[in-house]
Design a protein around this motif. Structure first.
Motif, PDB file in Angstrom:
ATOM      1  N   TYR A  31     -30.929 -27.968  41.610  1.00 47.43           N
ATOM      2  CA  TYR A  31     -31.543 -26.650  41.515  1.00 47.43           C
ATOM      3  C   TYR A  31     -32.388 -26.371  42.765  1.00 47.43           C
ATOM      4  O   TYR A  31     -32.331 -25.276  43.339  1.00 47.43           O
ATOM      5  N   GLY A  32     -33.139 -27.363  43.183  1.00 47.04           N
ATOM      6  CA  GLY A  32     -33.950 -27.197  44.385  1.00 47.04           C
ATOM      7  C   GLY A  32     -33.108 -26.951  45.617  1.00 47.04           C
ATOM      8  O   GLY A  32     -33.406 -26.074  46.430  1.00 47.04           O
ATOM      9  N   ALA A  33     -32.033 -27.735  45.759  1.00 48.96           N
ATOM     10  CA  ALA A  33     -31.188 -27.616  46.955  1.00 48.96           C
ATOM     11  C   ALA A  33     -30.393 -26.324  46.972  1.00 48.96           C
ATOM     12  O   ALA A  33     -30.223 -25.710  48.031  1.00 48.96           O
ATOM     13  N   LEU A  34     -29.902 -25.911  45.815  1.00 42.34           N
ATOM     14  CA  LEU A  34     -29.014 -24.745  45.769  1.00 42.34           C
ATOM     15  C   LEU A  34     -29.737 -23.419  45.557  1.00 42.34           C
ATOM     16  O   LEU A  34     -29.204 -22.370  45.914  1.00 42.34           O
ATOM     17  N   ASN A  35     -30.931 -23.465  44.967  1.00 37.84           N
ATOM     18  CA  ASN A  35     -31.641 -22.222  44.661  1.00 37.84           C
ATOM     19  C   ASN A  35     -32.983 -22.093  45.377  1.00 37.84           C
ATOM     20  O   ASN A  35     -33.251 -21.052  45.981  1.00 37.84           O
ATOM     21  N   LEU A  36     -33.826 -23.113  45.276  1.00 38.66           N
ATOM     22  CA  LEU A  36     -35.156 -22.990  45.867  1.00 38.66           C
ATOM     23  C   LEU A  36     -35.125 -22.996  47.389  1.00 38.66           C
ATOM     24  O   LEU A  36     -35.787 -22.168  48.020  1.00 38.66           O
ATOM     25  N   LEU A  49     -44.873 -21.363  52.245  1.00 36.36           N
ATOM     26  CA  LEU A  49     -45.789 -22.494  52.327  1.00 36.36           C
ATOM     27  C   LEU A  49     -46.680 -22.585  51.097  1.00 36.36           C
ATOM     28  O   LEU A  49     -46.881 -23.665  50.541  1.00 36.36           O
ATOM     29  N   ASP A  50     -47.205 -21.450  50.666  1.00 26.21           N
ATOM     30  CA  ASP A  50     -48.074 -21.432  49.491  1.00 26.21           C
ATOM     31  C   ASP A  50     -47.309 -21.868  48.242  1.00 26.21           C
ATOM     32  O   ASP A  50     -47.760 -22.732  47.486  1.00 26.21           O
ATOM     33  N   PHE A  51     -46.117 -21.300  48.040  1.00 25.16           N
ATOM     34  CA  PHE A  51     -45.321 -21.652  46.870  1.00 25.16           C
ATOM     35  C   PHE A  51     -44.861 -23.098  46.936  1.00 25.16           C
ATOM     36  O   PHE A  51     -44.908 -23.820  45.940  1.00 25.16           O
ATOM     37  N   HIS A  52     -44.427 -23.539  48.105  1.00 27.82           N
ATOM     38  CA  HIS A  52     -43.955 -24.910  48.280  1.00 27.82           C
ATOM     39  C   HIS A  52     -45.065 -25.901  47.933  1.00 27.82           C
ATOM     40  O   HIS A  52     -44.826 -26.878  47.204  1.00 27.82           O
ATOM     41  N   ASN A  59     -44.265 -30.701  40.710  1.00 32.05           N
ATOM     42  CA  ASN A  59     -43.107 -31.587  40.658  1.00 32.05           C
ATOM     43  C   ASN A  59     -43.467 -33.064  40.749  1.00 32.05           C
ATOM     44  O   ASN A  59     -42.674 -33.906  40.328  1.00 32.05           O
ATOM     45  N   GLY A  60     -44.613 -33.369  41.319  1.00 30.97           N
ATOM     46  CA  GLY A  60     -44.971 -34.752  41.595  1.00 30.97           C
ATOM     47  C   GLY A  60     -44.734 -35.702  40.438  1.00 30.97           C
ATOM     48  O   GLY A  60     -43.987 -36.681  40.559  1.00 30.97           O
ATOM     49  N   TRP A 133     -37.304 -31.502  56.233  1.00 26.55           N
ATOM     50  CA  TRP A 133     -37.567 -31.594  54.795  1.00 26.55           C
ATOM     51  C   TRP A 133     -36.292 -31.250  54.013  1.00 26.55           C
ATOM     52  O   TRP A 133     -35.955 -31.935  53.050  1.00 26.55           O
ATOM     53  N   GLU A 134     -35.594 -30.199  54.445  1.00 24.08           N
ATOM     54  CA  GLU A 134     -34.364 -29.802  53.752  1.00 24.08           C
ATOM     55  C   GLU A 134     -33.279 -30.868  53.889  1.00 24.08           C
ATOM     56  O   GLU A 134     -32.538 -31.127  52.937  1.00 24.08           O
TER      57      GLU A 134
END
Length: 167
Positions: A31-36, A49-52, A59-60, A133-134
């Motif tokens: 989900y993170g890779a394909l959407n976020l 940056l704020d959302f990340h 998520n931690g 990061w990606e």
């Protein structure tokens, strides 16, 4: 003989738990890779940056728990089985561990930088750091996906009994 019988009874439970944990981990990463990640690229940098930074704080615990649970349950499945079943589960455990190590030593340090940037401003090389990061994100997603596929092969292949296909 009693230990063998006990292992026979535990394998399906451990197998199911490993599938669940690894499936959830793979789903979260996918989900993170394909959407976020694509969404991060489509919004203004300060918003990203704020959302990340906030997302990584949330998520931690959940993602780390999924990685540890996936690795340990796959490892336990490897211990309880033999032959090809052990190799499949052991490799799945190693891949789940790889996703943890990629996250811990790749994504997490960059997350710390992103948190600082969200509070101040991004440096000139921010695009390269975010691209790295990606890349780590795709690598850990692939590791989790491969672990999940191996556990599916383990389950579909009939290895619910200690190292022998089902009759």
């Amino acid at each position: 003989m009693h230990l063998l019988t006990t292992a026979h009874r535990r394998v399906p439970f451990v197998q199911g738990f490993a599938l669940l944990a690894t499936g959830l981990l793979t789903g979260a990463f996918a989900y993170g890779a394909l959407n976020l990640a694509p969404t991060f690229d489509a919004v203004p940098l300060d918003m990203r940056l704020d959302f990340h930074a906030k997302l990584m704080r949330m998520n931690g615990i959940t993602v780390q728990s999924a990685m540890v649970t996936s690795a340990l349950s796959s490892l336990l499945l490897a211990v309880l089985t033999q032959g090809r079943a052990r190799a499949l589960a052991g490799t799945a455990a190693a891949l789940a561990l790889a996703s943890f190590l990629i996250t811990r030593f790749g994504n997490v340090p960059i997350n710390g930088r992103i948190k600082q940037w969200a509070a101040t401003s991004a440096p000139a090389d921010h695009a390269e750091v975010l691209a790295r990061w990606e890349l780590f994100n795709y690598a850990r997603t692939l590791a989790a996906l491969l672990a999940f596929v191996l556990l599916i092969v383990h389950a579909v292949g009939g290895y619910a009994r200690v190292g022998r296909p089902r009759d």
